[in-house]
Design a protein around this motif. Sequence first.
Motif, PDB file in Angstrom:
ATOM      1  N   TRP A 124      42.683  44.943  42.801  1.00 37.16           N
ATOM      2  CA  TRP A 124      43.351  44.043  43.784  1.00 37.16           C
ATOM      3  C   TRP A 124      42.208  43.325  44.415  1.00 37.16           C
ATOM      4  O   TRP A 124      41.127  43.678  44.273  1.00 37.16           O
ATOM      5  CB  TRP A 124      44.192  44.891  44.855  1.00 37.16           C
ATOM      6  N   ASP A 125      42.590  42.208  45.022  1.00 35.45           N
ATOM      7  CA  ASP A 125      41.678  41.213  45.615  1.00 35.45           C
ATOM      8  C   ASP A 125      42.505  40.571  46.604  1.00 35.45           C
ATOM      9  O   ASP A 125      43.552  40.740  47.148  1.00 35.45           O
ATOM     10  CB  ASP A 125      41.033  40.190  44.535  1.00 35.45           C
ATOM     11  N   THR A 126      41.607  39.933  47.683  1.00 37.10           N
ATOM     12  CA  THR A 126      41.799  39.186  48.888  1.00 37.10           C
ATOM     13  C   THR A 126      41.762  37.561  48.508  1.00 37.10           C
ATOM     14  O   THR A 126      41.457  36.936  49.353  1.00 37.10           O
ATOM     15  CB  THR A 126      41.234  39.558  50.030  1.00 37.10           C
ATOM     16  N   GLY A 127      41.883  37.277  47.110  1.00 40.96           N
ATOM     17  CA  GLY A 127      41.765  35.910  46.783  1.00 40.96           C
ATOM     18  C   GLY A 127      42.852  35.174  46.924  1.00 40.96           C
ATOM     19  O   GLY A 127      43.702  35.130  47.786  1.00 40.96           O
ATOM     20  N   ILE A 128      43.076  33.898  46.079  1.00 42.76           N
ATOM     21  CA  ILE A 128      43.988  32.784  46.223  1.00 42.76           C
ATOM     22  C   ILE A 128      45.288  33.130  46.026  1.00 42.76           C
ATOM     23  O   ILE A 128      46.273  32.673  46.698  1.00 42.76           O
ATOM     24  CB  ILE A 128      43.406  31.507  45.287  1.00 42.76           C
ATOM     25  N   GLY A 129      45.715  34.354  45.131  1.00 38.55           N
ATOM     26  CA  GLY A 129      46.990  34.828  45.001  1.00 38.55           C
ATOM     27  C   GLY A 129      47.573  33.854  44.137  1.00 38.55           C
ATOM     28  O   GLY A 129      47.141  32.948  43.700  1.00 38.55           O
ATOM     29  N   ILE A 130      48.904  34.431  43.948  1.00 37.43           N
ATOM     30  CA  ILE A 130      49.880  33.445  42.929  1.00 37.43           C
ATOM     31  C   ILE A 130      51.099  33.544  43.414  1.00 37.43           C
ATOM     32  O   ILE A 130      51.841  34.488  44.083  1.00 37.43           O
ATOM     33  CB  ILE A 130      49.948  34.312  41.578  1.00 37.43           C
ATOM     34  N   ALA A 131      51.636  32.261  43.278  1.00 31.56           N
ATOM     35  CA  ALA A 131      53.317  32.093  43.851  1.00 31.56           C
ATOM     36  C   ALA A 131      54.007  32.993  42.795  1.00 31.56           C
ATOM     37  O   ALA A 131      53.680  33.025  41.457  1.00 31.56           O
ATOM     38  CB  ALA A 131      53.540  30.762  43.978  1.00 31.56           C
ATOM     39  N   GLU A 132      55.252  33.544  43.237  1.00 31.07           N
ATOM     40  CA  GLU A 132      56.201  34.238  42.562  1.00 31.07           C
ATOM     41  C   GLU A 132      56.748  33.255  41.194  1.00 31.07           C
ATOM     42  O   GLU A 132      56.584  33.972  39.988  1.00 31.07           O
ATOM     43  CB  GLU A 132      57.221  34.698  43.157  1.00 31.07           C
ATOM     44  N   GLU A 133      56.867  32.190  41.467  1.00 30.83           N
ATOM     45  CA  GLU A 133      57.427  31.316  40.264  1.00 30.83           C
ATOM     46  C   GLU A 133      56.378  31.191  39.330  1.00 30.83           C
ATOM     47  O   GLU A 133      56.762  30.730  38.207  1.00 30.83           O
ATOM     48  CB  GLU A 133      57.851  29.695  40.743  1.00 30.83           C
ATOM     49  N   ASP A 134      55.073  31.274  39.600  1.00 26.90           N
ATOM     50  CA  ASP A 134      54.137  31.084  38.522  1.00 26.90           C
ATOM     51  C   ASP A 134      53.685  32.513  37.488  1.00 26.90           C
ATOM     52  O   ASP A 134      53.024  32.564  36.571  1.00 26.90           O
ATOM     53  CB  ASP A 134      52.640  30.823  39.075  1.00 26.90           C
ATOM     54  N   PHE A 135      54.426  33.523  38.069  1.00 29.41           N
ATOM     55  CA  PHE A 135      53.981  34.815  37.481  1.00 29.41           C
ATOM     56  C   PHE A 135      54.340  34.761  36.006  1.00 29.41           C
ATOM     57  O   PHE A 135      53.431  35.511  35.241  1.00 29.41           O
ATOM     58  CB  PHE A 135      55.122  35.920  38.086  1.00 29.41           C
ATOM     59  N   PRO A 136      55.523  34.145  35.561  1.00 28.42           N
ATOM     60  CA  PRO A 136      55.660  34.160  34.105  1.00 28.42           C
ATOM     61  C   PRO A 136      54.328  33.606  33.212  1.00 28.42           C
ATOM     62  O   PRO A 136      54.115  33.854  32.128  1.00 28.42           O
ATOM     63  CB  PRO A 136      57.006  33.453  33.966  1.00 28.42           C
ATOM     64  N   GLN A 137      53.780  32.577  33.817  1.00 29.67           N
ATOM     65  CA  GLN A 137      52.644  31.815  33.000  1.00 29.67           C
ATOM     66  C   GLN A 137      51.610  32.708  32.936  1.00 29.67           C
ATOM     67  O   GLN A 137      50.797  32.393  32.307  1.00 29.67           O
ATOM     68  CB  GLN A 137      52.389  30.699  33.970  1.00 29.67           C
ATOM     69  N   LEU A 138      51.555  33.689  33.737  1.00 30.05           N
ATOM     70  CA  LEU A 138      50.155  34.723  33.707  1.00 30.05           C
ATOM     71  C   LEU A 138      49.802  35.196  32.529  1.00 30.05           C
ATOM     72  O   LEU A 138      48.856  35.225  32.206  1.00 30.05           O
ATOM     73  CB  LEU A 138      50.343  35.757  34.698  1.00 30.05           C
ATOM     74  N   PHE A 139      50.912  35.423  31.884  1.00 29.04           N
ATOM     75  CA  PHE A 139      50.612  36.260  30.513  1.00 29.04           C
ATOM     76  C   PHE A 139      50.715  35.351  29.389  1.00 29.04           C
ATOM     77  O   PHE A 139      50.861  35.691  28.275  1.00 29.04           O
ATOM     78  CB  PHE A 139      51.442  37.541  30.279  1.00 29.04           C
ATOM     79  N   GLN A 140      50.779  33.971  29.354  1.00 30.96           N
ATOM     80  CA  GLN A 140      50.459  32.924  28.418  1.00 30.96           C
ATOM     81  C   GLN A 140      49.224  32.698  28.005  1.00 30.96           C
ATOM     82  O   GLN A 140      48.410  32.680  28.839  1.00 30.96           O
ATOM     83  CB  GLN A 140      51.183  31.834  29.006  1.00 30.96           C
ATOM     84  N   PRO A 141      48.879  32.790  26.825  1.00 30.57           N
ATOM     85  CA  PRO A 141      47.524  32.392  26.207  1.00 30.57           C
ATOM     86  C   PRO A 141      46.944  30.764  26.720  1.00 30.57           C
ATOM     87  O   PRO A 141      47.868  30.150  26.857  1.00 30.57           O
ATOM     88  CB  PRO A 141      47.337  32.495  24.717  1.00 30.57           C
ATOM     89  N   PHE A 142      45.723  30.646  26.960  1.00 33.33           N
ATOM     90  CA  PHE A 142      45.126  29.528  27.171  1.00 33.33           C
ATOM     91  C   PHE A 142      45.699  28.667  28.488  1.00 33.33           C
ATOM     92  O   PHE A 142      45.796  27.452  28.771  1.00 33.33           O
ATOM     93  CB  PHE A 142      45.037  28.617  26.181  1.00 33.33           C
TER      94      PHE A 142
END
Length: 328
Positions: free
Chosen positions: A118-136
Motif C-alpha cells: 500500500w501507499d499514501t500516493g496519488i491514488g487511482i480513480a475507480e473508472e481507471d481500474f480497468p486500464q491498470l492491467f493493460q500493457p504500456f
Amino acid sequence: MLQQIETSGQRLHNLISDMLDLARINAGKVQLERHLVNIIELCQICLKRIEPSAQHKHLHIVTAFDMRVPNVLADGQRLKQILLHLLDNAIKFTSEDGSIGIETKGDEDQRSIRVTVWDTGIGIAEEDFPQLFQPFRQVDSSLTRSYSGTGLGLILVYYLTELHGGSVSVTSKPGQGSRFTISLPWNLEHPETLSPDYVPTSVDRPMVLLAEDDLAVSDLLKKYLQRKGYQVVVAYNGAEAIEQARTVHPAIIIMDIQMPEVNGLEAIKQIRTEPALSHIPVVAVTALAMPGDRERCLTAGANVYLSKPVSLHRLSETIEGLFQQAEE
Ligand code: MN
C-alpha cells in the motif's frame, strides 16, 4: 556519471527483461519453479532492495507480518518480481514524506495467503481500474505526465499471480493512496525435488574458483569478490577450471558456460563425477538465458543458475546463501 550509467543500464535491463517476460507469458512459455518460500523473509529481501529509493524520497516504510503465515509453495523469483513491481510502483506514485507498506495475512478458512502493498500516493480513480492491467498504459498517458515507466509492471504482476493460481485486487482513492493485494493459494504440499545438500567447507577466507573466458568480466568479478573478502583463482576455460578445482579445492565455483575447448556444462559434469570435488557448490553464470537453459545448467549439476548480465550484488548474495546453506 558512473552512478547514472549504472542506473540507466539497470533501467534498460529491467525494460528488456519485462518485455521478454511478457512475450514468454503470451507464448505460454513461462513455467513456475515451485518450492517452499518463506513469505516474510521474501518481503524483507524485497524491502531491503527498495530501501534506497524509498529513503531517497523520505518515505516511511511500514510492515505488518502475520507470523502464522507458513511457507508457501511458489516460485520465489517470480514472487519477488511481483512484490518488487508493486513496491516500485508504491514508491513511484507517492510523494516525499509519504508512507508505503507491506502486509501479509493468512486466511485459513479461505485457504489463501494475501500480500498487500500500500501507499499514501496519488491514488487511482475507480473508472481507471480497468486500464491498470493493460500493457504500456499509464493512467496518465498525456505527454506531460509526471511519472516515468513503461507500464509493464502491473500486467506482469497480474499474469505472474494468475500463473500461481492466485488473483490481484486493487482498492484506491485519488489523493489518498492505493492498496494492491495478491492472494495466493495456501498450498502446503512439499515440492518433489529439493536441491542437493552441500558439505560445508570452512576456511577463514573462502576460496572462490572463477571460470570465465571473457577477460573483462573475469577481471571485474575477481576484483569484486576479493573486495568481498574471498580468495579468488581464475580459470579461462573448462579444462583449466577442472585442473584448478583439483589443485585448490575451492569452497565455491562460479562457472561461465560458453567457454572455449571444454565448456562450462562439461566442466560441471566432470566435477560432479570426482568424489573429492563433487560436493562443491557451483554457480552457473551465463548469457544463455532462454527457457531450458536454467534446466540444462541444473541438470549438469550446478546448484544455482544466474543469467548474465549478473548484478554483482546478486552474485554475492547467492554465494553467501550457498555458504549459509552449507552451514545448516
Ligand atoms: Mn563465456
